[in-house]
Motif scaffolding. Structure first.
Motif, PDB file in Angstrom:
ATOM      1  N   ARG A 104       6.566  16.987  -1.409  1.00 29.44           N
ATOM      2  CA  ARG A 104       5.738  15.883  -1.850  1.00 29.44           C
ATOM      3  C   ARG A 104       5.126  16.298  -3.168  1.00 29.44           C
ATOM      4  O   ARG A 104       4.801  17.443  -3.388  1.00 29.44           O
ATOM      5  CB  ARG A 104       4.621  15.682  -0.807  1.00 29.44           C
TER       6      ARG A 104
ATOM      7  N   ALA B 248      -3.336   0.418   7.427  1.00 29.62           N
ATOM      8  CA  ALA B 248      -2.629   0.226   6.165  1.00 29.62           C
ATOM      9  C   ALA B 248      -1.341  -0.556   6.390  1.00 29.62           C
ATOM     10  O   ALA B 248      -0.854  -1.229   5.488  1.00 29.62           O
ATOM     11  CB  ALA B 248      -2.323   1.581   5.520  1.00 29.62           C
TER      12      ALA B 248
ATOM     13  N   LEU C 181      -6.456   7.464   2.935  1.00 27.56           N
ATOM     14  CA  LEU C 181      -5.407   8.416   3.302  1.00 27.56           C
ATOM     15  C   LEU C 181      -5.018   9.268   2.101  1.00 27.56           C
ATOM     16  O   LEU C 181      -4.841  10.475   2.193  1.00 27.56           O
ATOM     17  CB  LEU C 181      -4.183   7.664   3.820  1.00 27.56           C
ATOM     18  N   ASP C 182      -4.892   8.605   0.970  1.00 23.01           N
ATOM     19  CA  ASP C 182      -4.523   9.309  -0.248  1.00 23.01           C
ATOM     20  C   ASP C 182      -5.595  10.323  -0.637  1.00 23.01           C
ATOM     21  O   ASP C 182      -5.301  11.460  -0.990  1.00 23.01           O
ATOM     22  CB  ASP C 182      -4.361   8.289  -1.372  1.00 23.01           C
TER      23      ASP C 182
ATOM     24  N   VAL D  79       0.864  -1.176   0.000  1.00 25.25           N
ATOM     25  CA  VAL D  79       0.000   0.000   0.000  1.00 25.25           C
ATOM     26  C   VAL D  79       0.902   1.228   0.000  1.00 25.25           C
ATOM     27  O   VAL D  79       1.723   1.390   0.894  1.00 25.25           O
ATOM     28  CB  VAL D  79      -0.920   0.032   1.236  1.00 25.25           C
ATOM     29  N   VAL D  80       0.767   2.054  -1.020  1.00 22.59           N
ATOM     30  CA  VAL D  80       1.580   3.266  -1.090  1.00 22.59           C
ATOM     31  C   VAL D  80       0.650   4.464  -1.127  1.00 22.59           C
ATOM     32  O   VAL D  80      -0.270   4.512  -1.937  1.00 22.59           O
ATOM     33  CB  VAL D  80       2.492   3.270  -2.335  1.00 22.59           C
ATOM     34  N   VAL D  81       0.901   5.418  -0.252  1.00 26.00           N
ATOM     35  CA  VAL D  81       0.103   6.640  -0.216  1.00 26.00           C
ATOM     36  C   VAL D  81       0.988   7.793  -0.658  1.00 26.00           C
ATOM     37  O   VAL D  81       2.070   7.982  -0.119  1.00 26.00           O
ATOM     38  CB  VAL D  81      -0.443   6.894   1.201  1.00 26.00           C
ATOM     39  N   GLY D  82       0.524   8.559  -1.627  1.00 19.52           N
ATOM     40  CA  GLY D  82       1.327   9.656  -2.153  1.00 19.52           C
ATOM     41  C   GLY D  82       2.445   9.111  -3.024  1.00 19.52           C
ATOM     42  O   GLY D  82       2.576   7.907  -3.217  1.00 19.52           O
TER      43      GLY D  82
ATOM     44  N   LEU E  10       3.548  -4.237   3.340  1.00 19.12           N
ATOM     45  CA  LEU E  10       4.446  -3.118   3.049  1.00 19.12           C
ATOM     46  C   LEU E  10       3.587  -1.872   2.935  1.00 19.12           C
ATOM     47  O   LEU E  10       2.670  -1.810   2.128  1.00 19.12           O
ATOM     48  CB  LEU E  10       5.187  -3.372   1.729  1.00 19.12           C
ATOM     49  N   TYR E  11       3.872  -0.904   3.806  1.00 21.16           N
ATOM     50  CA  TYR E  11       3.129   0.350   3.727  1.00 21.16           C
ATOM     51  C   TYR E  11       4.119   1.485   3.589  1.00 21.16           C
ATOM     52  O   TYR E  11       5.100   1.553   4.326  1.00 21.16           O
ATOM     53  CB  TYR E  11       2.280   0.554   4.992  1.00 21.16           C
TER      54      TYR E  11
ATOM     55  N   GLU F  42       4.444   5.851   2.818  1.00 18.83           N
ATOM     56  CA  GLU F  42       3.723   7.102   2.671  1.00 18.83           C
ATOM     57  C   GLU F  42       4.707   8.218   2.348  1.00 18.83           C
ATOM     58  O   GLU F  42       5.747   8.345   2.986  1.00 18.83           O
ATOM     59  CB  GLU F  42       2.958   7.430   3.960  1.00 18.83           C
TER      60      GLU F  42
ATOM     61  N   ARG G 193      -3.376   4.748   9.244  1.00 22.13           N
ATOM     62  CA  ARG G 193      -1.995   4.376   8.917  1.00 22.13           C
ATOM     63  C   ARG G 193      -1.681   2.987   9.455  1.00 22.13           C
ATOM     64  O   ARG G 193      -1.066   2.177   8.767  1.00 22.13           O
ATOM     65  CB  ARG G 193      -1.026   5.378   9.534  1.00 22.13           C
TER      66      ARG G 193
ATOM     67  N   GLY H  23      -5.285   2.779   2.706  1.00 19.58           N
ATOM     68  CA  GLY H  23      -4.340   3.566   1.912  1.00 19.58           C
ATOM     69  C   GLY H  23      -5.051   4.513   0.965  1.00 19.58           C
ATOM     70  O   GLY H  23      -4.701   5.692   0.856  1.00 19.58           O
TER      71      GLY H  23
ATOM     72  N   ALA I  70      -5.744  13.314   1.661  1.00 18.69           N
ATOM     73  CA  ALA I  70      -4.460  13.974   1.903  1.00 18.69           C
ATOM     74  C   ALA I  70      -4.622  15.476   1.685  1.00 18.69           C
ATOM     75  O   ALA I  70      -5.439  15.909   0.884  1.00 18.69           O
ATOM     76  CB  ALA I  70      -3.402  13.422   0.954  1.00 18.69           C
TER      77      ALA I  70
END
Lengths: 457, 220
Positions: free
Chosen positions: A454, B172, B141-142, A350-353, A386-387, A389, B169, B138, B145
């Motif tokens: 970012r 996630a 959160l995205d 999970v990837v944020v941004g 796997l997280y 951010e 968080r 996730g 944001a």
């Protein structure tokens, strides 16, 4: 998408014959003079002066200009529009005014002037219509949807790459590139649709100009007087009636031809998409299924094959085409994919941004990969989380498993994986690594890296 | 999410999925934990039977030929407020997931979830709580944001509190509710409240055009 489109770029295409184009990128009015000058190898200013001087011959310059404008196609602009220097514009304008005044002084324009003006009007109206049907304009909008034409390279790669290894990581960007080019084609379609909205306006406006011009010329040429003009009008009426009859007779034919063309176009687009899907299914999915059957006894490799194929398909279906060398998220996903392939586990990513990569981000990704490898090797579980951010001022990564865990104080310095590859690497790049583990409950590695800027694109 | 079941009465669960093989699998897996009262392979059948059988929880597939889980939700949400819906999907596309949540589903889990976790999620949803997979956390959160180009009209709905962000968080990161509670020194009930609040914001907030957001990321 044809598989045999690969060798095409190798065939040497003879240079096309030189043709006369308009050059709108270097224009004062419509780029006719610039185009002619480029074709003849003259200086543009000379050609412009020539047109203005010809104005003196009963406005012949204007007529010629309108006629050229109507018939010359434009070339796809290779360079952005250049500004013609103000001085040159002013000088040309002054010259034009001077020529007209001089001509008036010398005895004024004769009757021919009206005729020439009307001819110019007809040329202008025709030009408006013809440019609408300009093959260049249509070719430009169709270029990206026509596969065998200018962009066979990414498509050919997309076909070729996945057929080599089943779940090779390079198959993913290739398929994504194919998807991107398809999306591009769709954008072009939309643009040409927007263009099409002006179609009726241009058709009707241009048609009106032509009709008015022709009627004017007829009125001009026809002997003046009540009888003569009446006769002309009657003739015109009959002509119109004949034309209407002809249109009525031919309309179904035209309609059918247009319909066929449209159907053919739709069918071609559909076929192209089908071929794209078929390429993925054939080269990857069927191949994977065959391998799964052959390895049916070996659970680990079956899981690995299925997971790898799932990832490839997901990427092809949902993911934007970003390169692992450029974007943080793509790099992480690639690292996770490699670990999945190597160790036969699944990594819930999970990837944020997102962020652009540089050396330090690359180090963070490498440390993440090491943490994933450790989890895959020692945790003895099938799934690792796997997280990651990307925030304004820092990047954080968490790798967590619910596996065996270990006693941190019992880790010797010879455990190079944790000490060297993770903790020391993060410190070297100004970041931090924290490892938390409880025997029997699992391990979590937290990595943070201060970062500026970012971007979420 | 792996606490043992302590409910006195077996929950009544209804399955909606167009893949018979998958329905059979879920039925077999869940049989030990809940009472599977029926299953449907089409939207029309699901709508009719759910209204008649009044199950506690409906497990809803996102993608089906005739409109998918969304069509079922839209048909039943008004008339059957007591029935809770849990989306179950192979799709990871943000549009699918968030679309279903906004249509009224109480949670979303992927089809690769283990039977125990699925049973736990069903229980949670039946209790009125929300269930977020790590990926959904996730996405949220995205989507929430801080972004300069998105105007905030109602801070109450359009922003997540710091606590909610922390909980998401941890979700996630793969933490269970129990572990989140321990990590943040709060009770499990509080964690559940935070997640439910996030779910509500996700359903009601007009903060961003979800479809546009998904399209921007080309996740369609």
């Amino acid at each position: 998408m044809k598989t045999d489109s690969g060798p095409e770029p190798l065939v040497k295409v003879p240079p096309p014959p030189r043709r006369l184009y308009r050059d709108p990128s270097n224009r004062i009015v419509a780029g006719v003079a610039a185009g002619i000058a480029a074709h003849l190898g003259l200086r543009t200013a000379y050609v412009r002066v020539g047109f203005i001087v010809l104005l003196a011959a009963n406005g012949l310059g204007a007529l010629l200009y309108a006629a050229f404008w109507a018939v010359l196609p434009t070339q796809a602009p290779a360079v952005p529009r250049r500004r013609v220097p103000f001085l040159q514009r002013a000088a040309l304008f002054a010259l034009a005014v001077g020529v007209i005044i001089l001509r008036v002084q010398l005895g004024g324009f004769g009757d021919d002037l009206s005729l020439i003006a009307l001819l110019a009007l007809v040329a202008f109206g025709a030009g408006v219509i013809w440019h609408q049907a300009d093959p260049g304009r249509r070719r430009r909008s169709a270029a990206s949807s026509d596969v065998p034409s200018p962009a066979p390279a990414p498509v050919a790669v997309a076909v070729a790459a996945p057929s080599v290894p089943v779940s090779a990581p390079e198959a993913v960007p290739a398929a994504a590139a194919a998807a991107a080019s398809a999306a591009q084609a769709r954008t072009a379609e939309v643009e040409s649709l927007g263009d099409r909205r002006w179609f009726p306006v241009r058709m009707i406006g241009g048609g009106l100009l032509v009709v008015v011009g022709i009627i004017g010329i007829l009125g001009f040429l026809a002997p003046m007087g009540p009888n003569g003009f009446g006769a002309t009008l009657t003739g015109l009426l009959f002509g119109l009636l004949a034309l209407a009859g002809l249109v009525l007779a031919l309309a179904p034919l035209f309609y059918r031809v247009f319909g066929q063309l449209r159907e053919e176009r739709v069918a071609r687009i559909r076929e192209q998409e089908r071929a794209e899907v078929a390429a993925v299914v054939h080269d990857q999915v069927l191949h994977t299924l065959a391998l799964i059957q052959r390895n049916a006894g070996d659970t680990t490799s079956v899981v690995r094959l299925a997971r790898g194929q799932e990832r490839t398909l997901r990427n092809w279906l949902y993911k934007p085409a970003t390169s692992p060398t450029e974007r943080f998220s793509a790099a992480l996903e690639q690292a996770a994919a490699e670990v999945e392939d190597t160790y036969g586990i699944s990594v819930e990513t999970v990837v944020v941004g997102d962020a652009a990569t540089d050396d330090r981000v690359a180090a963070l990704v490498a440390a993440t990969r090491e943490a994933l490898v450790n989890a895959a090797r020692h945790a003895k579980v099938g799934t690792v989380s796997l997280y990651a951010e990307a925030e304004d001022e820092k990047l954080s990564v968490f790798v967590r498993d619910r596996g065996a865990g270990f006693d941190l104080s019992g880790v010797d310095d010879d455990r190079h994986g944790v000490r060297g590859s993770i903790i020391a690497r993060m410190r070297r790049h100004g970041g931090q690594a924290e490892v938390r583990s409880t025997p029997g409950e699992g391990t979590e590695v937290a990595l943070t890296l201060p970062h500026s800027g970012r971007d979420s694109s | 999410m792996t606490e043992p079941s302590e409910s006195t009465r077996a929950l009544r669960v209804y399955l909606v999925d167009d893949h018979a093989m998958f329905r059979a699998g879920v039925r077999a897996e869940l049989g030990a934990y809940v009472d599977v009262v029926g299953e449907a392979s089409t939207v029309a059948q699901a709508v009719a039977e759910i209204a008649a059988k009044q199950p506690d929880v409906v497990l809803l597939d996102v993608h089906m030929p005739d409109g998918g889980g969304r069509a079922v939700l839209e048909a039943l949400r008004r008339t059957q407020p007591e029935v809770k819906f849990l989306a179950l999907s192979v799709s990871d596309a943000a549009e699918d997931v968030i679309g279903l949540i906004r249509a009224g589903a109480r949670g979303y889990v992927t089809k690769t979830i283990s039977p125990e976790q699925l049973a736990d999620a069903v229980r949670r949803v039946a209790d009125g709580d929300a269930v977020f997979s790590p990926r959904l956390a996730g996405f949220v959160l995205d989507a929430f944001a801080a972004r300069p180009d998105v105007p905030v009209t109602d801070p109450e709905l359009d922003l997540l509190t710091n606590r909610e962000r922390e909980v998401l968080r941890l979700l996630a990161r793969g933490y269970a509710y129990k572990e989140i509670a321990k990590e943040l020194y709060i009770s499990i009930k509080t964690v559940e409240t935070h997640v439910s609040n996030v779910l509500r914001k996700l359903q009601v907030s007009n903060r961003y055009e979800l479809s546009r957001w998904a399209a921007d990321r080309r996740l369609v």
